[in-house]
Design an enzyme around this catalytic site. Structure first.
Site, PDB file in Angstrom:
ATOM      1  NE  ARG A  93     -13.274   3.679  14.242  1.00 47.52           N
ATOM      2  CZ  ARG A  93     -13.145   2.955  15.315  1.00 47.52           C
ATOM      3  NH1 ARG A  93     -12.157   2.116  15.423  1.00 47.52           N
ATOM      4  NH2 ARG A  93     -14.015   3.057  16.281  1.00 47.52           N
ATOM      5  CE  LYS A 141     -21.068 -17.531  10.057  1.00 45.32           C
ATOM      6  NZ  LYS A 141     -19.613 -17.537   9.906  1.00 45.32           N
ATOM      7  CG  HIS A 181     -20.321 -18.221   2.210  1.00 47.47           C
ATOM      8  ND1 HIS A 181     -20.096 -18.212   3.565  1.00 47.47           N
ATOM      9  CD2 HIS A 181     -19.450 -19.131   1.707  1.00 47.47           C
ATOM     10  CE1 HIS A 181     -19.136 -19.063   3.852  1.00 47.47           C
ATOM     11  NE2 HIS A 181     -18.725 -19.644   2.754  1.00 47.47           N
ATOM     12  CD  GLU A 191     -13.411 -24.272   7.451  1.00 46.94           C
ATOM     13  OE1 GLU A 191     -13.128 -23.332   6.704  1.00 46.94           O
ATOM     14  OE2 GLU A 191     -13.804 -24.110   8.625  1.00 46.94           O
ATOM     15  CG  HIS A 248     -22.114 -21.911   6.904  1.00 40.82           C
ATOM     16  ND1 HIS A 248     -22.696 -20.788   6.361  1.00 40.82           N
ATOM     17  CD2 HIS A 248     -20.864 -21.524   7.270  1.00 40.82           C
ATOM     18  CE1 HIS A 248     -21.824 -19.782   6.393  1.00 40.82           C
ATOM     19  NE2 HIS A 248     -20.715 -20.200   6.945  1.00 40.82           N
TER      20      HIS A 248
HETATM   21  C1  BG6 Z   1     -17.320 -18.901   7.376  1.00 45.69           C
HETATM   22  C2  BG6 Z   1     -16.750 -19.210   8.730  1.00 45.69           C
HETATM   23  O1  BG6 Z   1     -18.664 -18.531   7.485  1.00 45.69           O
HETATM   24  O2  BG6 Z   1     -17.212 -20.047   6.552  1.00 45.69           O
HETATM   25  C3  BG6 Z   1     -15.310 -19.661   8.612  1.00 45.69           C
HETATM   26  O3  BG6 Z   1     -16.818 -18.050   9.551  1.00 45.69           O
HETATM   27  C4  BG6 Z   1     -15.180 -20.798   7.624  1.00 45.69           C
HETATM   28  O4  BG6 Z   1     -14.801 -20.033   9.878  1.00 45.69           O
HETATM   29  C5  BG6 Z   1     -15.883 -20.471   6.315  1.00 45.69           C
HETATM   30  O5  BG6 Z   1     -13.803 -21.024   7.398  1.00 45.69           O
HETATM   31  C6  BG6 Z   1     -15.936 -21.689   5.405  1.00 45.69           C
HETATM   32  O6  BG6 Z   1     -16.428 -21.316   4.148  1.00 45.69           O
HETATM   33  P1  BG6 Z   1     -16.048 -22.113   2.839  1.00 45.69           P
HETATM   34  O7  BG6 Z   1     -16.843 -21.463   1.749  1.00 45.69           O
HETATM   35  O8  BG6 Z   1     -14.567 -21.965   2.653  1.00 45.69           O
HETATM   36  O9  BG6 Z   1     -16.438 -23.538   3.078  1.00 45.69           O
END
Ligand code: BG6
Length: 491
Positions: free
Chosen positions: A50, A149, A179, A217, A241
């Site tokens: 934007r 997503k 991903h 995480e 995921h």
């Molecule tokens: C994302 C989530 O899809 O994946 C995040 O929205 C998360 O909250 C992330 O931190 C984790 O991805 P990765 O590749 O770091 O394990």
């Protein structure tokens, strides 16, 4: 450097082009692909947002992002100079008229070129952006759209998005990205299962006791509190995921790697998941939210501090017990666990085999563990197979747990590409094997929605856990009730 074959020339357009995802993941991924010679000289990257600004103002931000997300050893001024020539910027209003004619004019010179429209925006804009793309004649047969997503926040909103996008793009042009499917070790799971005959006869209830999938995480919600608080771990991580990982473990062999063959098999798994309802949700799930604590010796705030709000009932941790109702998996629980502010960043799939049918060893031989296959997604991607062997040397037969350890970093000395690098090039190639089909996304929501309803109906609240621990103690109870334990320690 990896040997790469250039992909066809393309125009890669990112909506949300100066946003967090674009800067942190998409542009560094495209930089790496450029570095490895995969982009043709005329490939272009268009960033849209934007903000009224010029490409001259955007470039220093991109340079800064590349500096932060590409390790110095992989940065080269020569590649950067080539990369920066590809960039242009366009200011437009996703839901109004401003900017669209200019965009159409910008792309008009190459109507035959592959066009990727990457929607790195809030999902409620997806429909309107797609309609605008169609209204301005931008959707050519060679166009593809990538949806980040979350695709919706429940089944109804996911359907709405899929309808809106599907009204202007054909399903084969729609790439719903997860991903996790682009991670090396996840793709390796396909290789492990379907390129080795060794495991197939063992891959069922006959030999497997249970499966654990952990995505832990150390980070908190960082700057994403606004999004996260409306989402929570179930929507943010499990719906996509973790369920995708579960599908890859549980699915039957597809007849080929054709996108639809693979996705048909994953869909079958999603449809055979036993529903978790208001009656069972209390036993089958544990929600948690982090409180202040310490990670790696440094103290960190709690979720509410990060959010800057006095109260919230959003889960930052979730453990659950899933069951796949098929002959292959009946009676084999899949324990899923994910959370923020846990003691370490680790994602792994653990296949726990059954104990030996009869222990013929004398008690002096010592206790030994059942076999266990650990597929480590990150960090230190690899595969470990825990076996039992004899302790070397004379003096009686003592047993010890040992492991066959395939560390990808040691076995294949190369840089491990980021998931997005593979996935973005697959979009350009038009290969949707590692992307989710509409029915998969909707099937995943169909399973998740009763859990959300169950929480709402039973008032199941989050249990607190201290940052830097493995979640609330009831998550340990969830698995220990079944006589099992989480796999938290290295072998
Ligand atoms: C994302 C989530 O899809 O994946 C995040 O929205 C998360 O909250 C992330 O931190 C984790 O991805 P990765 O590749 O770091 O394990």
């Amino acid at each position: 450097m990896m040997k790469t074959i250039p992909v066809a020339p393309f125009d890669f357009m990112v909506f949300g082009g100066v946003g967090d995802l674009s800067m942190r993941k998409l542009l560094p991924a495209l930089y790496f692909r450029d570095r490895d010679g995969q982009l043709t000289p005329d490939a272009r990257i268009l960033l849209a947002s934007r903000a009224e600004q010029t490409i001259a103002e955007v470039i220093p931000r991109v340079r800064d992002a590349i500096g932060r997300h590409v390790a110095a050893e992989f940065f080269s001024e020569e590649v950067w100079q080539r990369f920066v020539q590809r960039l242009s910027y366009i200011s437009l209003e996703a839901t109004a008229e401003r900017g669209w004619d200019r965009l159409a004019a910008l792309m008009a010179d190459r109507p035959e070129q592959i066009r990727v429209f990457y929607l790195a925006t809030a999902p409620d804009l997806f429909g309107e952006i797609c309609r605008n793309l169609a209204r301005h004649g931008l959707i050519t047969p060679q166009a593809r759209v990538v949806l980040e997503k979350p695709i919706g926040r429940d089944l109804a909103s996911a359907r709405q998005i899929n309808e809106a996008v599907g009204s202007v793009f054909e399903e084969h042009q729609i790439f719903r990205i997860d991903h996790y499917l682009g991670k090396e070790a996840v793709q390796n799971l396909l290789a492990l299962r379907f390129a080795n005959s060794l495991f197939e006869t063992l891959w069922s209830r006959t030999a497997i006791d249970h499966v654990q999938i952990t995505v832990a995480e150390t980070i908190g919600v960082e700057q994403r509190g606004g999004y996260y608080d409306k989402s929570g771990a179930l929507r943010d991580m499990v719906q996509n995921h973790l369920l995708q990982l579960l599908c890859l473990v549980a699915m039957d062999s597809p007849s080929s790697l054709d996108p639809n063959d693979v996705r048909d098999e994953k869909l079958k798994v999603l449809r055979t998941l036993k529903p978790i309802t208001a009656e069972t949700v209390g036993m089958a799930t544990v929600r948690g939210q982090y409180r202040p604590g310490a990670i790696n010796g440094a103290s960190v705030g709690g979720y509410l501090d990060d959010l800057g709000q006095p109260a919230s009932d959003t889960e930052t941790f979730l453990a659950l017990k899933a069951e796949v109702n098929t002959w292959r998996w009946a009676g084999v629980p899949f324990y899923l666990r994910t959370g923020k502010r846990l003691p370490e960043r680790v994602s792994e799939i653990v296949i726990q085999f059954r104990p030996v049918a009869l222990n013929i060893f004398p008690s002096e031989a010592g206790l030994f563990n059942p076999n266990r296959l650990v597929i480590r997604l990150q960090p230190d991607e690899g595969i470990k197979l825990q076996l039992v062997s004899k302790d070397p040397g004379p003096g009686g037969l003592r047993l010890r747990n040992s492991a066959l350890n395939l560390s990808f970093a040691e076995a294949f000395k190369m840089r491990f590409p980021e998931a997005y690098e593979r996935l973005l090039m697959d979009v350009v190639r038009g290969n949707a094997t590692l992307f989710m089909r509409r029915d998969e996304v909707e099937a995943a929501w169909s399973w998740v929605e009763p859990i959300l309803d169950g929480w709402a109906r039973t008032g199941q609240a989050c249990r607190p856990y201290t940052a830097g621990t493995w979640g609330p103690s009831s998550a340990i109870a969830l698995i220990e009730r079944d006589g099992r334990t989480w796999h938290d320690e290295p072998l």
